[in-house]
Design a protein around this motif. Structure first.
Motif, PDB file in Angstrom:
ATOM      1  N   LYS A 263      -3.202  53.370  -8.802  1.00 48.78           N
ATOM      2  CA  LYS A 263      -2.637  53.768  -7.506  1.00 48.78           C
ATOM      3  C   LYS A 263      -1.224  53.200  -7.380  1.00 48.78           C
ATOM      4  CE  LYS A 263      -3.447  53.479  -2.495  1.00 48.78           C
ATOM      5  NZ  LYS A 263      -3.413  54.938  -2.267  1.00 48.78           N
ATOM      6  N   TRP A 264      -0.300  54.049  -6.973  1.00 53.05           N
ATOM      7  CA  TRP A 264       1.033  53.585  -6.606  1.00 53.05           C
ATOM      8  C   TRP A 264       0.992  53.138  -5.149  1.00 53.05           C
ATOM      9  CZ3 TRP A 264       5.379  52.164  -8.888  1.00 53.05           C
ATOM     10  CH2 TRP A 264       5.639  52.579 -10.198  1.00 53.05           C
ATOM     11  N   LEU A 265       1.332  51.879  -4.890  1.00 54.00           N
ATOM     12  CA  LEU A 265       1.461  51.383  -3.524  1.00 54.00           C
ATOM     13  C   LEU A 265       2.880  51.685  -3.057  1.00 54.00           C
ATOM     14  CD1 LEU A 265      -0.380  47.968  -3.895  1.00 54.00           C
ATOM     15  CD2 LEU A 265      -1.320  50.253  -3.502  1.00 54.00           C
ATOM     16  N   ARG A 266       2.994  52.326  -1.908  1.00 55.69           N
ATOM     17  CA  ARG A 266       4.276  52.855  -1.447  1.00 55.69           C
ATOM     18  C   ARG A 266       4.777  52.128  -0.194  1.00 55.69           C
ATOM     19  NH1 ARG A 266       5.529  57.658  -3.971  1.00 55.69           N
ATOM     20  NH2 ARG A 266       3.867  58.409  -5.355  1.00 55.69           N
ATOM     21  N   ALA A 267       6.080  52.100  -0.060  1.00 61.18           N
ATOM     22  CA  ALA A 267       6.694  51.448   1.088  1.00 61.18           C
ATOM     23  C   ALA A 267       6.294  52.151   2.382  1.00 61.18           C
ATOM     24  CB  ALA A 267       8.210  51.448   0.940  1.00 61.18           C
ATOM     25  N   GLU A 268       5.963  51.365   3.391  1.00 63.76           N
ATOM     26  CA  GLU A 268       5.644  51.917   4.704  1.00 63.76           C
ATOM     27  C   GLU A 268       6.895  52.074   5.559  1.00 63.76           C
ATOM     28  OE1 GLU A 268       2.795  53.048   5.690  1.00 63.76           O
ATOM     29  OE2 GLU A 268       1.772  52.514   3.833  1.00 63.76           O
ATOM     30  N   ARG A 269       7.916  51.262   5.274  1.00 63.22           N
ATOM     31  CA  ARG A 269       9.138  51.296   6.068  1.00 63.22           C
ATOM     32  C   ARG A 269      10.339  51.180   5.145  1.00 63.22           C
ATOM     33  NH1 ARG A 269       8.552  47.180  11.028  1.00 63.22           N
ATOM     34  NH2 ARG A 269      10.440  48.339  11.602  1.00 63.22           N
ATOM     35  N   GLY A 270      11.492  51.559   5.624  1.00 64.32           N
ATOM     36  CA  GLY A 270      12.714  51.362   4.869  1.00 64.32           C
ATOM     37  C   GLY A 270      13.174  49.919   4.957  1.00 64.32           C
ATOM     38  N   ALA A 319      15.716  48.098  -2.776  1.00 63.53           N
ATOM     39  CA  ALA A 319      15.946  48.874  -1.566  1.00 63.53           C
ATOM     40  C   ALA A 319      15.039  50.103  -1.563  1.00 63.53           C
ATOM     41  CB  ALA A 319      17.406  49.299  -1.470  1.00 63.53           C
ATOM     42  N   VAL A 320      14.303  50.318  -0.482  1.00 67.88           N
ATOM     43  CA  VAL A 320      13.327  51.407  -0.433  1.00 67.88           C
ATOM     44  C   VAL A 320      13.417  52.153   0.887  1.00 67.88           C
ATOM     45  CG1 VAL A 320      11.679  50.276  -1.983  1.00 67.88           C
ATOM     46  CG2 VAL A 320      11.528  49.885   0.495  1.00 67.88           C
TER      47      VAL A 320
END
Length: 372
Positions: A263-270, A319-320
């Motif tokens: 599973k790729w864990l993804r950013a919830e916020r910038g 930075a995401v």
């Protein structure tokens, strides 16, 4: 026109066994015991010049399997290129049986542009087995497939993570196939990922055509990382030993884990990510893996692992924006399996070095206490 150059030291020193005949590779007769540098013509450039793939063909004195080892199928993924070049420059090893094709750069057009893709912006690794009258990418794929893959019994395809990402060394193969599992285990990484590969990928189509092929992932683009290249070099020799093409036993870690879910864990916020793990780390369910905050280190948001497992890969760009991938985690059965993997990495010199070196490319910090 295929151009080739014999390796004089092997050509002159070894006489072929009387019961073995020369094999024809790319316009050159290769006798038992010979090593020949040659080229495969694949297309023409915009100026009409012939575009070729340089490669080396080795033959052992005894009959055996035919194996190809390729790198830079994505033209910017160079760790495998470094591993193959190291082996080509090392005269201390000997192929005893079978035929070995070593291809440092498969996608020469992408390589010359420092690009993953071909000039027509297609991904060569989605175009196999190719077509003789299709797109440029499809035509290249067909030439490679017909000239190399269809003539081989096994393949090892070396990759890195995509741009702005890095991977801990791992093997990807259809682990439900006994022969694919055999080669995957023999390569000697601690992590085996199950899957047949995307449609049109080299390993999927090659295996379907009878050439059992595995993919090895490790490190990042545009560089040769010594620790990753060492993992790949060891793995190549391990496969040759497993197939009785070289003398000796494969150098394997004490244990290996098979992963069927990732599973790729993804950013919830910038914002800006502070990483709490590195590639190859073992993690427990609920463990903090990254903290996202503003550029002034305010308004924090934490990502935690949904299950226990291994950090297979991660972003190298802190930075995401919301939804961007941050950490790729492979699921393990339980906490005991996680601890076993950690001990396995620590006990294997090659994997331990890769773990330490890849961690230096990521700023890893301890998570701070969060109050509600």
């Amino acid at each position: 026109m295929n151009r080739s150059e014999d390796n004089p030291s092997q050509d002159q020193a070894i006489s072929p066994a009387p019961h073995q005949e020369a094999e024809r590779w790319f316009g050159h007769d290769v006798l038992p015991g010979q090593s020949v540098s040659t080229e495969l013509e694949i297309t023409e450039s915009y100026s009409g010049r012939t575009v070729v793939i340089p490669l080396r063909v080795f033959r052992g004195m005894q009959p055996g399997p035919k194996v190809f080892v390729s790198a830079a199928l994505h033209g910017d993924e160079l760790n495998g290129t470094g591993a193959i070049r190291t082996i080509l420059g090392d005269d201390s090893w000997k192929l005893d049986a079978g035929t070995l094709l070593m291809i440092p750069v498969l996608n020469v057009l992408g390589f010359e542009r420092h690009s993953r893709y071909l000039p027509d912006r297609r991904d060569l690794n989605r175009c196999f087995p190719g077509s003789k009258d299709g797109s440029m990418a499809s035509r290249l794929a067909k030439v490679i497939f017909d000239a190399i893959v269809k003539r081989c019994d096994y393949g090892v395809d070396l990759h890195t993570a995509a741009v702005r990402r890095t991977n801990f060394p791992n093997v990807r193969a259809n682990l439900d196939s006994p022969e694919s599992l055999r080669i995957a285990e023999a390569f000697g990484t601690g992590i085996l990922l199950h899957g047949s590969g995307p449609k049109g990928s080299l390993r999927r189509e090659a295996t379907k055509a009878g050439c059992v092929t595995i993919v090895v992932e490790g490190g990042e683009v545009w560089k040769v990382e010594s620790s990753v290249a060492e993992c790949m070099s060891r793995g190549i020799f391990n496969v040759l030993k497993e197939l009785d093409m070289m003398q000796g036993e494969p150098d394997l870690p004490d244990s290996q884990v098979m992963i069927r879910e990732t599973k790729w864990l993804r950013a919830e916020r910038g914002g800006f990510m502070s990483m709490h793990v590195a590639p190859g780390d073992s993690v427990q369910k609920g463990q903090a893996i990254a903290t996202n905050s503003s550029l002034l280190a305010e308004d924090q948001n934490r990502l935690e692992t949904p299950f226990s497992g291994i950090v297979i890969g991660m972003t190298t760009l802190p930075a995401v924006q919301p939804g961007e991938p941050v950490v790729h985690v492979g699921r393990l059965a339980n906490a005991k399996s996680v601890r076993r993997h950690a001990r396995q990495v620590a006990g294997d010199d090659v994997q331990r070095t890769a773990h330490e070196h890849l961690a230096t490319n990521i700023q890893v910090t301890e998570p701070t206490d969060q109050t509600e």
